[in-house]
Scaffold this motif. Structure first.
Motif, PDB file in Angstrom:
ATOM      1  N   TYR A   1      56.046  58.440  62.629  1.00  0.00           N
ATOM      2  CA  TYR A   1      56.392  58.778  61.245  1.00  0.00           C
ATOM      3  C   TYR A   1      56.352  57.539  60.345  1.00  0.00           C
ATOM      4  N   ALA A   2      56.806  56.415  60.854  1.00  0.00           N
ATOM      5  CA  ALA A   2      56.837  55.185  60.040  1.00  0.00           C
ATOM      6  C   ALA A   2      55.434  54.801  59.568  1.00  0.00           C
ATOM      7  N   GLU A   3      54.453  54.883  60.451  1.00  0.00           N
ATOM      8  CA  GLU A   3      53.079  54.555  60.060  1.00  0.00           C
ATOM      9  C   GLU A   3      52.538  55.559  59.039  1.00  0.00           C
ATOM     10  N   LEU A   4      52.892  56.831  59.225  1.00  0.00           N
ATOM     11  CA  LEU A   4      52.449  57.857  58.281  1.00  0.00           C
ATOM     12  C   LEU A   4      53.070  57.619  56.901  1.00  0.00           C
ATOM     13  N   GLU A   5      54.340  57.307  56.871  1.00  0.00           N
ATOM     14  CA  GLU A   5      55.016  57.039  55.601  1.00  0.00           C
ATOM     15  C   GLU A   5      54.398  55.821  54.906  1.00  0.00           C
TER      16      GLU A   5
ATOM     17  N   CYS B   1      51.096  53.074  50.746  1.00  0.00           N
ATOM     18  CA  CYS B   1      49.966  52.210  50.382  1.00  0.00           C
ATOM     19  C   CYS B   1      48.954  52.962  49.546  1.00  0.00           C
ATOM     20  N   TRP B   2      48.665  54.199  49.913  1.00  0.00           N
ATOM     21  CA  TRP B   2      47.726  55.028  49.161  1.00  0.00           C
ATOM     22  C   TRP B   2      48.230  55.239  47.742  1.00  0.00           C
ATOM     23  N   PHE B   3      49.524  55.527  47.599  1.00  0.00           N
ATOM     24  CA  PHE B   3      50.107  55.778  46.290  1.00  0.00           C
ATOM     25  C   PHE B   3      49.993  54.537  45.407  1.00  0.00           C
TER      26      PHE B   3
ATOM     27  N   ARG C   1      47.746  53.950  41.969  1.00  0.00           N
ATOM     28  CA  ARG C   1      48.365  53.561  40.694  1.00  0.00           C
ATOM     29  C   ARG C   1      47.729  52.298  40.150  1.00  0.00           C
ATOM     30  N   GLU C   2      47.440  51.326  41.040  1.00  0.00           N
ATOM     31  CA  GLU C   2      46.807  50.103  40.585  1.00  0.00           C
ATOM     32  C   GLU C   2      45.422  50.378  40.013  1.00  0.00           C
ATOM     33  N   ASN C   3      44.680  51.260  40.656  1.00  0.00           N
ATOM     34  CA  ASN C   3      43.340  51.598  40.149  1.00  0.00           C
ATOM     35  C   ASN C   3      43.416  52.261  38.781  1.00  0.00           C
ATOM     36  N   VAL C   4      44.421  53.083  38.575  1.00  0.00           N
ATOM     37  CA  VAL C   4      44.563  53.781  37.298  1.00  0.00           C
ATOM     38  C   VAL C   4      44.968  52.809  36.204  1.00  0.00           C
ATOM     39  N   THR C   5      45.886  51.890  36.498  1.00  0.00           N
ATOM     40  CA  THR C   5      46.372  50.981  35.465  1.00  0.00           C
ATOM     41  C   THR C   5      45.383  49.856  35.153  1.00  0.00           C
TER      42      THR C   5
END
Length: 83
Positions: free
Chosen positions: A62-66, A71-73, A77-81
């Motif tokens: 679960y820790a790796e999935l979280e 990281c994806w989120f 966000r960085e790509n959008v900003t």
């Protein structure tokens, strides 16, 4: 397709399935009995439940999935900003 292999009444198994579904991923839960859980531990050298697979590849717990979704989120966000 994601496969979440866990043991009965494991809260982390339920959380992993919920997290995948929140991200609109296809998640297949598999509940193991204690003997199959021991075999999984030996084969993948993991002592955590659940064991998560993406396709046929062992992904982690679960820790790796979280962390994957965190990281994806942030990268999204960085790509959008940046524009």
């Amino acid at each position: 397709v994601w496969t979440v292999i866990g043991i009965e009444n494991c809260p982390w198994t339920a959380k992993a399935i919920e997290l995948l579904r929140e991200h609109k991923e296809s998640a297949k839960p598999v509940i193991l009995n204690p003997e199959w859980q021991r075999r999984l531990i030996v084969q993948y050298q993991t002592k955590k439940s659940p064991s998560i697979f993406k396709g046929a590849a062992h992904f982690g717990s679960y820790a790796e999935l979280e962390n994957y979704y965190k990281c994806w989120f942030f990268s999204e966000r960085e790509n959008v900003t940046m524009y």
